[in-house]
Write a protein that holds these residues in place. Sequence first.
Motif, PDB file in Angstrom:
ATOM      1  N   THR A   1      -4.777   6.811  -1.504  1.00  0.00           N
ATOM      2  CA  THR A   1      -4.132   5.534  -1.185  1.00  0.00           C
ATOM      3  C   THR A   1      -4.177   4.655  -2.422  1.00  0.00           C
ATOM      4  OG1 THR A   1      -4.865   5.733   1.093  1.00  0.00           O
ATOM      5  CG2 THR A   1      -4.232   3.524   0.364  1.00  0.00           C
TER       6      THR A   1
ATOM      7  N   LYS B   1      -2.511   0.932  -4.492  1.00  0.00           N
ATOM      8  CA  LYS B   1      -1.869  -0.365  -4.321  1.00  0.00           C
ATOM      9  C   LYS B   1      -0.779  -0.443  -5.378  1.00  0.00           C
ATOM     10  CE  LYS B   1      -4.104  -4.273  -5.198  1.00  0.00           C
ATOM     11  NZ  LYS B   1      -5.120  -5.278  -5.343  1.00  0.00           N
TER      12      LYS B   1
ATOM     13  N   GLN C   1       0.856  -1.181   0.000  1.00  0.00           N
ATOM     14  CA  GLN C   1       0.000   0.000   0.000  1.00  0.00           C
ATOM     15  C   GLN C   1       0.901   1.243   0.000  1.00  0.00           C
ATOM     16  OE1 GLN C   1      -2.214   0.823   3.592  1.00  0.00           O
ATOM     17  NE2 GLN C   1      -4.141   0.643   2.467  1.00  0.00           N
TER      18      GLN C   1
END
Length: 344
Positions: free
Chosen positions: A291, A293, A264
């Motif tokens: 945020t 990935k 992350q």
Amino acid sequence: MRIEQDTKLDFKDVLIRPKRSTLRSRKDVDVSRDFTFKWSGKSFSGVPIIAANMDGVGTLAMAEAFVQDGNGLSVALHKHYPLKDVQSFYKKNGSDSVWYSIGMVEADWDKLQEFIAAGQMPDKVCIDVANGYSEHFVDFVKRARERMPETTIMAGNVVTGEMVEQLILGGVDVVKVGIGPGSVCTTRKMTGVGYPQLSAIIECADAAHGLGGLICGDGGCTVPGDIAKAFAAGADFVMLGGMLAGHDQAEQKIVKDGGEKFLQFYGMSSDTAMKKHKGGVAEYRASEGKTVKIPYRGDVSGSLQDILGGIRSTCTYVGAQRLKDLSKCTTFVRVTQQINNIFS
Ligand code: 5GP
């Protein structure tokens, strides 16, 4: 209200025009720089690339890796380590590879005072706020300079020459430049505020160098060529977040999804960061972050090799034997004519 009609450029709006060169190989290129800082009087010698003070990037593990690597890259440590962890790093490795980071909140200042009181004056400090235009920030920087006359101070972020000048005259050695270009930053979306990063670097470098100060281009580099463009535009240092995220040095859990490994990565003003560090209350950054990935990328040494290889190659294309010469060897060519979609 007024509109500035001058076109401002981002990395993607230009390429570097190749020139005749006498260099035979990338090996002949020196990618390190030597600086003596205006206020601290301290010197720096090494590759002027700094890992951003973000979770997963500005880590002690990253700093250890840079020490091992020996190229002289440095890390702006994220500010959420317990003091004892930072102290033991300094004791073991010295301070060459790290910038001790603080924001403008009193808790950060108090932690720094505790560090100093315990006998360790950090030789490089990074004062980081989302908006470096407040009077309060300028006062804070002056207070830091008075308290730490021999410490190299990097501070920001700003994007315009007059503010660079004010900060340098107020005691800053390296002004951090960039509002809105970060890979996990949503400032431009949330506030409409920002400045195309290549133009910000060109204009701010000009202002800083006239006063004997330096700048660090912070944010917006997504490939080695962007870093080369930042140096070519006049950045003395370049700070990287996303390009150094996703490695073993992130000090984060690697998650598996459909056979692939991910980590992350998030902005330090994102909900994720706020929840982790502040119990959900946004405190030190006015703007938001997101945020994402990102694929796991193994040890950072592989990425460093790509980055430094790319910059060396840029230098050979324009005949710059040293990174120092890249800016004066560079002619940028415009490759886009239209206003870019900043939300893409
Ligand atoms: P990157 O190299 O990932 O493009 O940009 C890294 C920079 O983004 C950091 O050094 C910092 O200046 C900026 N940044 C990090 N987190 C946030 C955030 O949550 N919001 C904003 N506006 N900027 C951020």
